[in-house]
Scaffold this motif. Sequence first.
Motif, PDB file in Angstrom:
ATOM      1  N   THR B  73      -7.906  28.024 -11.552  1.00 25.31           N
ATOM      2  CA  THR B  73      -8.784  26.542 -11.123  1.00 25.31           C
ATOM      3  C   THR B  73      -7.907  26.003  -9.653  1.00 25.31           C
ATOM      4  O   THR B  73      -8.340  25.569  -8.820  1.00 25.31           O
ATOM      5  N   GLN B  76     -10.249  28.130  -6.739  1.00 25.63           N
ATOM      6  CA  GLN B  76     -10.659  27.171  -6.259  1.00 25.63           C
ATOM      7  C   GLN B  76     -10.679  25.552  -6.127  1.00 25.63           C
ATOM      8  O   GLN B  76     -11.775  25.215  -5.358  1.00 25.63           O
ATOM      9  N   LYS B  77      -9.618  25.518  -5.939  1.00 30.66           N
ATOM     10  CA  LYS B  77      -9.641  24.218  -5.141  1.00 30.66           C
ATOM     11  C   LYS B  77      -8.281  24.573  -3.529  1.00 30.66           C
ATOM     12  O   LYS B  77      -8.291  23.520  -3.274  1.00 30.66           O
ATOM     13  N   ASN B 183      -6.681  18.650 -25.192  1.00 28.59           N
ATOM     14  CA  ASN B 183      -7.783  19.062 -24.493  1.00 28.59           C
ATOM     15  C   ASN B 183      -6.743  19.803 -23.149  1.00 28.59           C
ATOM     16  O   ASN B 183      -6.669  19.307 -22.314  1.00 28.59           O
ATOM     17  N   GLU B 185      -7.871  23.016 -21.616  1.00 26.58           N
ATOM     18  CA  GLU B 185      -8.496  23.739 -21.165  1.00 26.58           C
ATOM     19  C   GLU B 185      -9.174  21.857 -19.758  1.00 26.58           C
ATOM     20  O   GLU B 185      -9.044  22.443 -18.313  1.00 26.58           O
ATOM     21  N   ARG B 186      -9.034  20.835 -20.020  1.00 28.56           N
ATOM     22  CA  ARG B 186      -8.778  19.583 -19.638  1.00 28.56           C
ATOM     23  C   ARG B 186      -8.121  20.028 -18.412  1.00 28.56           C
ATOM     24  O   ARG B 186      -8.019  19.919 -17.346  1.00 28.56           O
ATOM     25  N   SER B 189      -7.766  21.702 -15.576  1.00 34.20           N
ATOM     26  CA  SER B 189      -8.802  21.827 -14.787  1.00 34.20           C
ATOM     27  C   SER B 189      -8.201  20.628 -13.537  1.00 34.20           C
ATOM     28  O   SER B 189      -8.585  20.564 -13.062  1.00 34.20           O
ATOM     29  N   MET B 190      -6.917  19.855 -14.677  1.00 39.01           N
ATOM     30  CA  MET B 190      -6.527  18.612 -13.108  1.00 39.01           C
ATOM     31  C   MET B 190      -5.573  19.573 -13.068  1.00 39.01           C
ATOM     32  O   MET B 190      -4.894  18.449 -11.527  1.00 39.01           O
ATOM     33  N   ASN B 192      -3.244  20.904  -9.481  1.00 39.97           N
ATOM     34  CA  ASN B 192      -3.368  20.885  -8.546  1.00 39.97           C
ATOM     35  C   ASN B 192      -1.942  21.250  -7.904  1.00 39.97           C
ATOM     36  O   ASN B 192      -0.455  21.042  -8.437  1.00 39.97           O
ATOM     37  N   SER B 208      -6.276  11.840 -19.753  1.00 41.62           N
ATOM     38  CA  SER B 208      -6.028  13.600 -20.388  1.00 41.62           C
ATOM     39  C   SER B 208      -4.293  13.444 -20.235  1.00 41.62           C
ATOM     40  O   SER B 208      -3.808  14.209 -21.743  1.00 41.62           O
TER      41      SER B 208
ATOM     42  N   GLU C 179     -10.448  13.278 -25.390  1.00 45.26           N
ATOM     43  CA  GLU C 179      -8.793  12.291 -26.193  1.00 45.26           C
ATOM     44  C   GLU C 179      -9.517  11.374 -27.464  1.00 45.26           C
ATOM     45  O   GLU C 179      -8.333  10.661 -27.990  1.00 45.26           O
TER      46      GLU C 179
ATOM     47  N   PHE D  16     -16.647  22.045 -20.587  1.00 41.97           N
ATOM     48  CA  PHE D  16     -16.611  20.377 -18.875  1.00 41.97           C
ATOM     49  C   PHE D  16     -17.601  21.505 -18.352  1.00 41.97           C
ATOM     50  O   PHE D  16     -17.371  23.263 -18.076  1.00 41.97           O
TER      51      PHE D  16
END
Lengths: 405, 405, 405, 405
Positions: B73, B76-77, B183, B185-186, B189-190, B192, B208, C179, D16
């Motif tokens: 992730t 990708q950012k 979650n 995975e979520r 993905s957030m 950074n 999340s 969630e 997602f």
Amino acid sequence: MNINKLKIINDPVHGFIKIPHEILFDVIEHPYFQRLRRIGQTGLLNLIFPGATHTRFHHALGAMHLMFTALETLKQKGISISVEEEKAAMLAILMHDVGHGPFSHALESMLMDDWHHENLSLLLMNRLNDEFKGELTLALEMFQGKYHRKFFNQLISSQLDVDRLDYLKRDSFFTGVSEGNINAERIVSMMNVCEEGELVIDAKGIYSIENFLTARMFMYWQVYYHKTSALAEFLLVKILERAKFLVSQGVDLPATENLRYFLYRENNEATDEDIFRFTQLDDNDIIQAMKIWRNSDDFILSYFCKCVIERNLPKTIISSQPFDAKFINEKIKTTNDFFGINNGNLLVHEIKRKLLPYDSEKQPIYLLQKNGKKIRLDQSQDQLLSGLLITKTQRFILTFPREIS
Amino acid sequence: MNINKLKIINDPVHGFIKIPHEILFDVIEHPYFQRLRRIGQTGLLNLIFPGATHTRFHHALGAMHLMFTALETLKQKGISISVEEEKAAMLAILMHDVGHGPFSHALESMLMDDWHHENLSLLLMNRLNDEFKGELTLALEMFQGKYHRKFFNQLISSQLDVDRLDYLKRDSFFTGVSEGNINAERIVSMMNVCEEGELVIDAKGIYSIENFLTARMFMYWQVYYHKTSALAEFLLVKILERAKFLVSQGVDLPATENLRYFLYRENNEATDEDIFRFTQLDDNDIIQAMKIWRNSDDFILSYFCKCVIERNLPKTIISSQPFDAKFINEKIKTTNDFFGINNGNLLVHEIKRKLLPYDSEKQPIYLLQKNGKKIRLDQSQDQLLSGLLITKTQRFILTFPREIS
Amino acid sequence: MNINKLKIINDPVHGFIKIPHEILFDVIEHPYFQRLRRIGQTGLLNLIFPGATHTRFHHALGAMHLMFTALETLKQKGISISVEEEKAAMLAILMHDVGHGPFSHALESMLMDDWHHENLSLLLMNRLNDEFKGELTLALEMFQGKYHRKFFNQLISSQLDVDRLDYLKRDSFFTGVSEGNINAERIVSMMNVCEEGELVIDAKGIYSIENFLTARMFMYWQVYYHKTSALAEFLLVKILERAKFLVSQGVDLPATENLRYFLYRENNEATDEDIFRFTQLDDNDIIQAMKIWRNSDDFILSYFCKCVIERNLPKTIISSQPFDAKFINEKIKTTNDFFGINNGNLLVHEIKRKLLPYDSEKQPIYLLQKNGKKIRLDQSQDQLLSGLLITKTQRFILTFPREIS
Amino acid sequence: MNINKLKIINDPVHGFIKIPHEILFDVIEHPYFQRLRRIGQTGLLNLIFPGATHTRFHHALGAMHLMFTALETLKQKGISISVEEEKAAMLAILMHDVGHGPFSHALESMLMDDWHHENLSLLLMNRLNDEFKGELTLALEMFQGKYHRKFFNQLISSQLDVDRLDYLKRDSFFTGVSEGNINAERIVSMMNVCEEGELVIDAKGIYSIENFLTARMFMYWQVYYHKTSALAEFLLVKILERAKFLVSQGVDLPATENLRYFLYRENNEATDEDIFRFTQLDDNDIIQAMKIWRNSDDFILSYFCKCVIERNLPKTIISSQPFDAKFINEKIKTTNDFFGINNGNLLVHEIKRKLLPYDSEKQPIYLLQKNGKKIRLDQSQDQLLSGLLITKTQRFILTFPREIS
């Protein structure tokens, strides 16, 4: 206020499990049943599928849960089932595995040649029945197929019993092999009882049944009969065999007292002490022994134990045909040469696995047609696969030391 | 053709786990790591949640998997991460628990007063680094927070590290307590990295994160700090304490050789033998000991061991306030009277649990705002709950023999 | 053979839904109920969460299913519930949304100022009752809270009713916002009825309830009150408002006959024709109108319709504080300037959303303690969060044309 | 800060969906693509499986996601794939359904005899390529199989393409038919590219592929070719056919302007207006028409439209053999008599469905063996079922008015 209570046990597979009758809870609390917490459902399969650490304890509860939902469904379809019958059917399936030894089938014969776990289950169920003053009598009748309403026994033991429904779903869940994820809830909802009092499946559930049969086939070849699973089971058997042999030769092998008892035991009728000792054994006794026997002076025993404990597994190759005797003999020779031993034949072995996905002859599965008549699954005009699943498939797995490959 | 190979391990939690670098696979195969197969992730919690039989082995693989997806992730950012950094971060998290003793935290202090598992992990990681000729050096730096890019260490150890993400999700999965199903995975993905090189969360992921914090809180009170979980952990500690005490009094307690070694060991610097012995220990040694000690002549030891093995657990009551000393003393007296003993105080105990759901002071969680600046989670105007989760909650659990209740 | 039949409807959320009584099936087949197939459960939320295309039809079935399992649980806990009561409770919840207009709440007031969907539901339920010769009378009593056993009404409409349980779980499922994934099955299993005949929750279920309340809060802020969701709902209302206005100014707007009827309708008591026309309307009428009105000569109507149909949405900014009037006025001025219009105020709007996660005053949730007494959730010593969820949170969303941002 | 942004779309099926390239996002925002939000993935199947309301829009995103993970896997296995190739492959699969008309395949021929949706997709993709100044050129080459690296096209269109992987998984998810729940993630992880540059599957993934093929077969017979699904599709076709016929007879049928355009259109080369009109059509046009045509003076048209809108479906019977002509004629006669009509033949129809679960001749699936050579799935010695899935199955469904049954 007691009447408003309802015991609930968490189960990631079925959501959670309700225990609607006190006697069920009492049996669960019995040490015979608690022992199943220390017996894995799938033996050493966690060497291949690390999530597969679930226990016979949980499986038995899950099967009991499916029995409950199956009986609820049948009642909703107008089949009369008394509270006593419900209790008995749930007790029977709850206890169906109570005679399981450590690492399941693989070791039973090794420990007690003349028994197998169903006999043991029956034996232990009878003991429990004594302790519970006969409250389990009807359950025992159902378990043995002696009760006149056949569908109860078929729910306990047949090609579509709740035992299979639970273990396939559970093993698929914990191994993460989604190919085996059957829809147990749906199959249960399709159950019915025909005029003859036998378990049948509503005709519109045919694809769910065919899907169940293929899922089961995939679970066998992908999980239970996976070449490394077969190898692990083989290693376990060989380790105990070797230990028994060494003991018979006068070698003093360290082990827990109860395991030693069985290593030294001569085969004959089960005595009270046998039973008592057996109910003290669980997977830990075997694992502990293997941990210690890694340092045994016997090369074979030590070799196999290291393989398991350090997961440094022998090599396997798989084939749909038996291996050539010459090829095997060469492997044995190379093994002898490599290790400088003369019993390399103990390290090279052809393991055989065969599966009949659907037995259309013995206790076939029946569909209930709209006209009220039952028809054999594989004879229905709607069947897509059942007719194809009635032949045996077999695989041959050759194992030999990784060092010589 | 070797380059086209990719090792995959089944994981019901994350689908499956890819092992993209050879060195990872080599570490996994090492006996230090294989030992984690025999150490449960959640100790005796399976007495309360029968599905919770998963292992530290599987958790470590899962955390490694999340590290991989987190790094993907970030790449990708636009964050540049070298292959060496990726390997090192994955190795570090893979090995983070390698120093865990049997039954985790509960027993570490008992076995080796002066160590704790992170020291041990470091010690063992250093040994592995020697064996792997320095290939783990960067991983060790990251693990110890010595690497200059801080986010690597924060992914390994912080309020939002992949360790927590994996164990919360995994424990929720296997216990069946869906309230803890984060979650992961979520959240990943957030993730950074802000200008200062620290781990942050994209601002839109705030809910999340808040959901993660509440889920974690529920997991603690519903699972880890469940009164019966607290009790089980207490029993384990008391059993080992008692065993050490008895041994110090000259009692000869049967146990596996390696466990006996630690019962007799005096506290001091870890020797090479200590390390070797430790890496031979796992849950089986403790369970086996408890099975045997049920028959000990010492009432306390025997009593506690029976409680665990037969799951016939002492009574517990829970309160948000400490229990009155007088009330506790009465329980002790009744216990002494009932059993005709004078050390009933060992059977009556107040266990304390406290939790700070979110620590806003030490290593707070930061959000990355659209303007590129980071802001503390609990200071964001969008936060709904974080500001409410910064105070400790505590519970007091009194345990005493079921016989006197 | 008919008695052995059991209708089953597939539901990815609850597995599948059994329809245990004929009358339920008859109501489902009625055109009033079939219309709900063409009314989305979450309006335009699929513009933000593309999976959210599920319908009121499915939701009503799901709520009926949860009612069934709730009543089963209560019966297992010793609460006597007659077959007639079961039927009535299932019918009541099945029909609870039958009065929903297209795009739900957003448009009701626009179409029929003086009604709201609960009145309409009641009206339509009464008509159905006539058609079904009074078979729905008890259901109507329960729905209106006139039945003496209060828990039936509380299961239909309260802070813990099966309506909420289904829509939260279903909306979480289809949006993919994990969630909000409440464990409806677990909450239902914790339901009980106290001495006063009211719905309560077994005390040990407290964390499941608190988790439900926080999950609901997250669903509101993350999904229902998401700034783009709020915007989409706002656009819908404005489109219909503008259409009504234009029609009142003599503009001839193309639309389906039934929608035109309501655009021209004056507000007053509902006539038979009103009712008939209403039951012919569904989401398609509105979407079709928006597709056509994109080409309207009226800039505002055309602008908004394009926004929705081509998902080219206006800009939004969100704040926990109201926006400054001056700031808003500037946005309006810029809008007027940019488009050369003088009603830019219609394109700039502050939308307000507020939520009380748990109402401790009006119909609080009660726990059933071991002593048989009930206690308010937020007053239990075990509560972790409930006391924190009793204050309102609000958000302000300012929308304006993307062109001026 | 833009580089750190990563667009994410919620998807309950795959968790997602990340959108890693700007051009993908731009295409998604185009009205051609947004139109797919209003076209159901499975037409009227929601009449049988009420959860199946998902759209082509979501499917296209899901397939794009699987393409991304497939390419990631291949890269991890050492296959070099450039950023441009990745973009192109993702664009190609994203747009593969852009030419779908309302209610998919069923209506395409009705609306535009001489086109089919793949032509249309190509046509629209070319237009998009113009608008995006040639950025889609490579995508178009891959889509058409003109690119020299064949596996790209095979990922887009073959027996194992990501289109199938997504729609099977998605349709299984939303219908709730768990028998079709393939493990797309696992299959993708088993993908590889052989020496010839073709898509192959790692040999150890064989059971996952066989499970995929059987799951697909079950989805066809249980969902897509379910007798009521077949009926619903038949009704749609017949409704449009009848409408076209009536229009050709001079009847003035109300419909939206764009639908009317196609009812009156003569077959010939697609004009620019054809294309424009087509891109304005979606499911709503058809549903709205059916709602209105319920009141048509034409008995047949009105009858069929009522069937669909009020879900009062004609009777169906299914057989593995064609129905006897005499039997069909009797049904027609009874229909004519019952309704007093002479075109009862339009209400009685034999629908045929056939399926070849695995085509071993045309574009067979290949396994990549350990020796680096590829082998046909059905020729592998490990195959269990593939050899059994190479024959067609067919079913015949007779539909006739419920009134005469």
